[in-house]
Design an enzyme around this catalytic site. Structure first.
Site, PDB file in Angstrom:
ATOM      1  N   LYS A  55     -11.697   0.675   5.015  1.00  0.00           N
ATOM      2  CA  LYS A  55     -12.028   1.930   4.349  1.00  0.00           C
ATOM      3  C   LYS A  55     -12.454   1.719   2.908  1.00  0.00           C
ATOM      4  O   LYS A  55     -13.434   2.296   2.429  1.00  0.00           O
ATOM      5  CB  LYS A  55     -10.829   2.884   4.396  1.00  0.00           C
ATOM      6  CG  LYS A  55     -11.070   4.208   3.681  1.00  0.00           C
ATOM      7  CD  LYS A  55      -9.846   5.099   3.708  1.00  0.00           C
ATOM      8  CE  LYS A  55     -10.101   6.418   2.976  1.00  0.00           C
ATOM      9  NZ  LYS A  55      -8.902   7.295   2.985  1.00  0.00           N
ATOM     10  N   GLN A  56     -11.696   0.897   2.180  1.00  0.00           N
ATOM     11  CA  GLN A  56     -11.942   0.734   0.752  1.00  0.00           C
ATOM     12  C   GLN A  56     -11.420  -0.615   0.301  1.00  0.00           C
ATOM     13  O   GLN A  56     -10.717  -1.303   1.042  1.00  0.00           O
ATOM     14  CB  GLN A  56     -11.267   1.848  -0.037  1.00  0.00           C
ATOM     15  CG  GLN A  56      -9.751   1.841   0.031  1.00  0.00           C
ATOM     16  CD  GLN A  56      -9.125   3.107  -0.517  1.00  0.00           C
ATOM     17  OE1 GLN A  56      -9.064   4.117   0.151  1.00  0.00           O
ATOM     18  NE2 GLN A  56      -8.656   3.042  -1.751  1.00  0.00           N
TER      19      GLN A  56
ATOM     20  N   GLU B 242      -6.714   2.510   4.409  1.00  0.00           N
ATOM     21  CA  GLU B 242      -5.912   3.472   5.175  1.00  0.00           C
ATOM     22  C   GLU B 242      -6.414   3.673   6.604  1.00  0.00           C
ATOM     23  O   GLU B 242      -5.859   4.497   7.336  1.00  0.00           O
ATOM     24  CB  GLU B 242      -5.866   4.800   4.429  1.00  0.00           C
ATOM     25  CG  GLU B 242      -5.145   4.693   3.101  1.00  0.00           C
ATOM     26  CD  GLU B 242      -5.380   5.884   2.178  1.00  0.00           C
ATOM     27  OE1 GLU B 242      -4.482   6.178   1.364  1.00  0.00           O
ATOM     28  OE2 GLU B 242      -6.466   6.490   2.246  1.00  0.00           O
TER      29      GLU B 242
ATOM     30  N   TRP C 250      -1.712   6.498  -6.882  1.00  0.00           N
ATOM     31  CA  TRP C 250      -1.931   5.173  -7.456  1.00  0.00           C
ATOM     32  C   TRP C 250      -3.213   5.136  -8.285  1.00  0.00           C
ATOM     33  O   TRP C 250      -3.397   4.236  -9.102  1.00  0.00           O
ATOM     34  CB  TRP C 250      -1.965   4.106  -6.364  1.00  0.00           C
ATOM     35  CG  TRP C 250      -3.229   4.058  -5.523  1.00  0.00           C
ATOM     36  CD1 TRP C 250      -3.827   5.084  -4.862  1.00  0.00           C
ATOM     37  CD2 TRP C 250      -4.027   2.897  -5.265  1.00  0.00           C
ATOM     38  NE1 TRP C 250      -4.945   4.640  -4.190  1.00  0.00           N
ATOM     39  CE2 TRP C 250      -5.093   3.298  -4.415  1.00  0.00           C
ATOM     40  CE3 TRP C 250      -3.937   1.556  -5.645  1.00  0.00           C
ATOM     41  CZ2 TRP C 250      -6.061   2.415  -3.960  1.00  0.00           C
ATOM     42  CZ3 TRP C 250      -4.913   0.675  -5.179  1.00  0.00           C
ATOM     43  CH2 TRP C 250      -5.962   1.110  -4.349  1.00  0.00           C
TER      44      TRP C 250
END
Length: 435
Positions: free
Chosen positions: A260-261, A148, A9
């Site tokens: 995580k992000q 994730e 992605w």
């Protein structure tokens, strides 16, 4: 090199925007790669019991899933990699990039020949992926969002809202094709087995798809149940960027409010016309402190959104963190290859964050927020056939237009700028062109 040149992605969200605004021919080539591999995406969707096109999480030459089923943990243990099975938002990412490319370039031939079919088949996947509850609402269960650290969650806000956007844009694109080239629309509909009843169902699913938004707080719940998870001591996340799953342990991150992000923050960034600024700001304030930036993709997006919303102090901190991924090797893995998508995020933070560039329908918006320590920011853009050179200085904005006129929104006012040089000065909070 670490990922064997596979396509993720990262391409659509981090790299395609750079090429859309600098070399749209390359952006089209990247999207054409997805179109050529539609059959592989259809194959993956069918293999999981769905319709339409589910693009692989890791794609190579044939466009089939190449994500390995297992990885090796820090203690040598085998850890299942669920992104190939559950990180489905990639189809919506491709749908988003398809629409963004068309709107920014006006490349009607691309949309007619490739883009409409890409949008329809990704939308068809989302409709088949959604399930209806007893109240008539639709849900997308068992996914992995951009964060994730949390696997197999239900109704990830990023996934659901992008899926809804994908469905709505597919309906818009097919209607556009029907008006522009009715014979081609009919041929496409017949070739992929599209019926009027199916299109009506798509609209119903989009309208009833839950998104986790709470009007009272202005917050999107990252996924169902996220707000009920364990809190993490902010001090444990102070030394960012860090891999919180390794520092705290996967058993902790799986049940805790640590991200995580950029996930909801990413959602607010990619859909500025769908999500009001006050809502984006509320979500940035909530999610930023609990984001570990365990992925190199994350800080650039935080910087871009923070700058767009006027929080320049936070933006410059995140910008430095993103730039230092390769310049200072702050994640300790630069020897395995430079982080191309991170570079795309750094560019977006500079141009679309501090430079204030974004698309609104078919116009270019400029709303710069220059850091105090910067004396100027200059960059070149292409937008719907026009070439622009933009320079931002404290209280000043220079726009040079080459080739064809461009409609540019500056200070909430639309200006049709003819070819040539244009100078704007900010006074009392408004931008005025000096003639």
């Amino acid at each position: 090199l670490s990922y064997f040149n596979h396509v993720f992605w990262d391409t659509e969200i981090f790299l395609v925007p750079f090429f859309i605004y600098t070399h749209p021919e390359t952006a089209r080539t990247l999207l054409a790669y997805r179109y050529r591999n539609l059959d592989g995406a259809r194959q993956k969707a069918r293999g999981l019991g769905h319709k339409g096109a589910l693009f692989p999480w890791e794609s190579a030459d044939k466009g089939v899933e190449t994500t390995p089923p297992y990885g090796i943990g820090p203690r040598g243990e085998m850890i299942p990699i669920l992104s190939g099975l559950l990180e489905h938002h990639i189809s919506a990412d491709i749908g988003w990039a398809t629409w963004e490319y068309w709107k920014c370039t006006g490349d009607d031939e691309f949309l007619e020949r490739m883009g409409v079919e890409l949008l329809l088949e990704t939308a068809r996947f989302w409709v088949s992926r959604a399930s209806r509850d007893e109240l008539g609402r639709y849900h997308i269960p068992m996914v992995v969002g951009p964060d994730e650290y949390h696997e197999g969650v239900d109704d990830n806000a990023y996934t659901n809202v992008l899926a809804r956007y994908n469905i709505e844009r597919a309906l818009d694109a097919y209607a556009w094709l029907g008006e522009r080239a009715p014979d081609k629309a009919a041929e496409l509909g017949e070739r992929i087995g599209l019926t009027p009843g199916e299109l009506t169902h798509w609209r119903n699913v989009a309208d009833a798809l839950v998104d986790g938004f709470d009007p009272a707080t202005g917050l999107y719940e990252q996924f169902a149940g996220f707000f009920d998870m364990d809190d993490v001591d902010p001090a444990a996340l102070a030394a960012r960027p860090l891999a919180a799953d390794l520092l705290l342990g996967r058993d902790v991150t799986l049940k805790s409010k640590v991200v995580k992000q950029a996930d909801v923050v990413m959602l607010c960034y990619v859909l500025p016309d769908e999500i009001p600024s006050d809502v984006a700001l509320a979500n940035l304030r909530y999610y930023e402190p609990i984001t570990s930036h365990g992925s190199s993709l994350s800080p650039g997006i935080h910087a871009a959104l923070a700058a767009r919303l006027g929080n320049v102090k936070l933006a410059i901190e995140a910008f430095h963190m993103a730039a230092e991924v390769d310049l200072s090797d702050n994640m300790g893995n630069a020897a395995r290859g430079l982080h191309m998508a991170t570079m795309g995020g750094v560019w977006q933070a500079a141009v679309m964050g501090f430079g204030g560039v974004r698309r609104h329908d078919e116009t270019l918006v400029l709303d710069p927020h220059l850091p105090e320590e910067w004396t100027s920011l200059s960059f070149a853009l292409r937008f719907r056939g026009a070439r622009l050179r933009i320079t931002v200085r404290p209280g000043e904005l220079d726009v040079t237009i080459v080739d064809v006129p461009a409609t540019v929104v500056i200070g909430r006012r639309a200006h049709l700028l003819e070819a040539g040089e244009h100078h704007f000065r900010r006074s009392r909070g408004t931008w005025e062109e000096e003639i």
